[in-house]
Design a protein around this motif. Structure first.
Motif, PDB file in Angstrom:
ATOM      1  N   LEU A   1       0.723  -1.121   0.026  1.00  0.00           N
ATOM      2  CA  LEU A   1      -0.153  -0.089   0.191  1.00  0.00           C
ATOM      3  C   LEU A   1       0.998   1.159   0.073  1.00  0.00           C
ATOM      4  O   LEU A   1       0.572   2.365  -0.595  1.00  0.00           O
ATOM      5  CB  LEU A   1      -0.830   0.048   1.272  1.00  0.00           C
ATOM      6  CG  LEU A   1      -1.919  -1.186   1.084  1.00  0.00           C
ATOM      7  CD1 LEU A   1      -2.927  -0.862   2.532  1.00  0.00           C
ATOM      8  CD2 LEU A   1      -3.089  -1.042  -0.127  1.00  0.00           C
ATOM      9  N   ASP A   2       1.864   1.357   0.712  1.00  0.00           N
ATOM     10  CA  ASP A   2       2.793   2.445   0.954  1.00  0.00           C
ATOM     11  C   ASP A   2       3.252   2.563  -0.451  1.00  0.00           C
ATOM     12  O   ASP A   2       3.478   3.685  -1.068  1.00  0.00           O
ATOM     13  CB  ASP A   2       3.863   2.109   2.042  1.00  0.00           C
ATOM     14  CG  ASP A   2       4.762   3.580   2.235  1.00  0.00           C
ATOM     15  OD1 ASP A   2       4.077   4.544   2.115  1.00  0.00           O
ATOM     16  OD2 ASP A   2       5.929   3.297   2.236  1.00  0.00           O
ATOM     17  N   THR A   3       3.827   1.411  -1.273  1.00  0.00           N
ATOM     18  CA  THR A   3       4.504   1.594  -2.528  1.00  0.00           C
ATOM     19  C   THR A   3       3.724   2.041  -3.544  1.00  0.00           C
ATOM     20  O   THR A   3       3.916   3.138  -4.339  1.00  0.00           O
ATOM     21  CB  THR A   3       5.146   0.207  -2.636  1.00  0.00           C
ATOM     22  OG1 THR A   3       6.049  -0.372  -1.977  1.00  0.00           O
ATOM     23  CG2 THR A   3       5.768   0.203  -3.905  1.00  0.00           C
ATOM     24  N   ARG A   4       2.369   1.721  -3.323  1.00  0.00           N
ATOM     25  CA  ARG A   4       1.398   2.036  -4.291  1.00  0.00           C
ATOM     26  C   ARG A   4       0.981   3.530  -4.293  1.00  0.00           C
ATOM     27  O   ARG A   4       0.824   4.305  -5.340  1.00  0.00           O
ATOM     28  CB  ARG A   4      -0.002   1.407  -4.037  1.00  0.00           C
ATOM     29  CG  ARG A   4       0.129  -0.090  -4.841  1.00  0.00           C
ATOM     30  CD  ARG A   4      -1.055  -0.864  -4.825  1.00  0.00           C
ATOM     31  NE  ARG A   4      -1.086  -2.190  -5.347  1.00  0.00           N
ATOM     32  CZ  ARG A   4      -1.830  -3.237  -5.013  1.00  0.00           C
ATOM     33  NH1 ARG A   4      -2.698  -2.978  -4.290  1.00  0.00           N
ATOM     34  NH2 ARG A   4      -1.437  -4.597  -5.546  1.00  0.00           N
ATOM     35  N   ALA A   5       1.105   4.038  -3.074  1.00  0.00           N
ATOM     36  CA  ALA A   5       0.649   5.490  -2.729  1.00  0.00           C
ATOM     37  C   ALA A   5       1.935   6.358  -3.325  1.00  0.00           C
ATOM     38  O   ALA A   5       1.589   7.212  -3.941  1.00  0.00           O
ATOM     39  CB  ALA A   5       0.550   5.681  -1.298  1.00  0.00           C
ATOM     40  N   LYS A   6       2.973   6.032  -3.061  1.00  0.00           N
ATOM     41  CA  LYS A   6       4.156   6.722  -3.525  1.00  0.00           C
ATOM     42  C   LYS A   6       4.205   6.557  -5.202  1.00  0.00           C
ATOM     43  O   LYS A   6       4.390   7.648  -5.733  1.00  0.00           O
ATOM     44  CB  LYS A   6       5.554   5.993  -3.121  1.00  0.00           C
ATOM     45  CG  LYS A   6       6.024   6.228  -1.830  1.00  0.00           C
ATOM     46  CD  LYS A   6       7.228   5.585  -1.364  1.00  0.00           C
ATOM     47  CE  LYS A   6       7.476   5.962   0.148  1.00  0.00           C
ATOM     48  NZ  LYS A   6       8.498   5.064   0.356  1.00  0.00           N
ATOM     49  N   GLU A   7       3.876   5.433  -5.802  1.00  0.00           N
ATOM     50  CA  GLU A   7       3.718   5.401  -7.261  1.00  0.00           C
ATOM     51  C   GLU A   7       2.696   6.363  -7.789  1.00  0.00           C
ATOM     52  O   GLU A   7       2.778   6.972  -8.638  1.00  0.00           O
ATOM     53  CB  GLU A   7       3.509   3.879  -7.631  1.00  0.00           C
ATOM     54  CG  GLU A   7       3.545   3.654  -9.293  1.00  0.00           C
ATOM     55  CD  GLU A   7       4.889   4.051  -9.782  1.00  0.00           C
ATOM     56  OE1 GLU A   7       5.113   4.189 -10.822  1.00  0.00           O
ATOM     57  OE2 GLU A   7       5.948   3.776  -9.046  1.00  0.00           O
ATOM     58  N   GLN A   8       1.643   6.278  -7.054  1.00  0.00           N
ATOM     59  CA  GLN A   8       0.404   6.940  -7.477  1.00  0.00           C
ATOM     60  C   GLN A   8       0.788   8.846  -7.565  1.00  0.00           C
ATOM     61  O   GLN A   8       0.365   9.413  -8.390  1.00  0.00           O
ATOM     62  CB  GLN A   8      -0.706   6.888  -6.770  1.00  0.00           C
ATOM     63  CG  GLN A   8      -1.950   7.741  -7.141  1.00  0.00           C
ATOM     64  CD  GLN A   8      -2.458   7.270  -8.401  1.00  0.00           C
ATOM     65  OE1 GLN A   8      -2.350   6.091  -8.900  1.00  0.00           O
ATOM     66  NE2 GLN A   8      -3.149   8.045  -8.919  1.00  0.00           N
TER      67      GLN A   8
END
Length: 137
Positions: A76-83
């Motif tokens: 989830l943290d990685t996805r937020a950064k990618e977004q």
């Protein structure tokens, strides 16, 4: 078929440790080596899943492997950064696109305005014309 076992962790740790240059390994003391092995072993990819089933299906001419992994989604943290990165890049690409469109539109607009000026017979600088400038080059 294997599950999380001490043997798999040791094989993985051994594989990672063998990638280190032997000359570098010789410079490490025993405490440092143990700390590195412990860190590598604790962060082994297959240790991060609650269910980790791997196996091989031997067929007549080939072998197929399968992996079944299940566990808590920690991305989830990685996805937020990618977004966030995607939103930033979208804004940047929009700016670059607008810049190039404006850079292409300004000369075209100036040519149109010059054509209208010429058709209407407006003479901003007496006895000087754009085509005269190009003849001198």
């Amino acid at each position: 078929m294997t599950r999380n076992s001490k043997r798999n962790i040791d094989v993985y740790t051994h594989h990672v440790m063998s990638a280190i240059d032997p000359e570098v390994t010789k410079t490490l003391n025993l405490v440092q080596l143990r700390a590195i092995r412990t860190a590598v072993s604790a962060n082994a990819p297959f240790r991060q899943h609650a269910i980790d089933i791997r196996g091989v299906l031997p067929l007549y001419f080939l072998k197929l492997y399968f992996v079944i992994l299940m566990g808590k989604d920690r991305r989830l943290d990685t996805r937020a950064k990618e977004q966030k990165r995607m939103v930033h890049m979208q804004g940047l690409s929009t700016f670059v696109f607008a810049y190039f469109m404006l850079a292409a539109a300004v000369p075209i607009l100036l040519i149109i305005v010059y054509g209208i000026k010429s058709i209407l017979g407006v003479d901003l600088f007496p006895d000087q014309h754009l085509f005269d400038f190009f003849k001198d080059l």
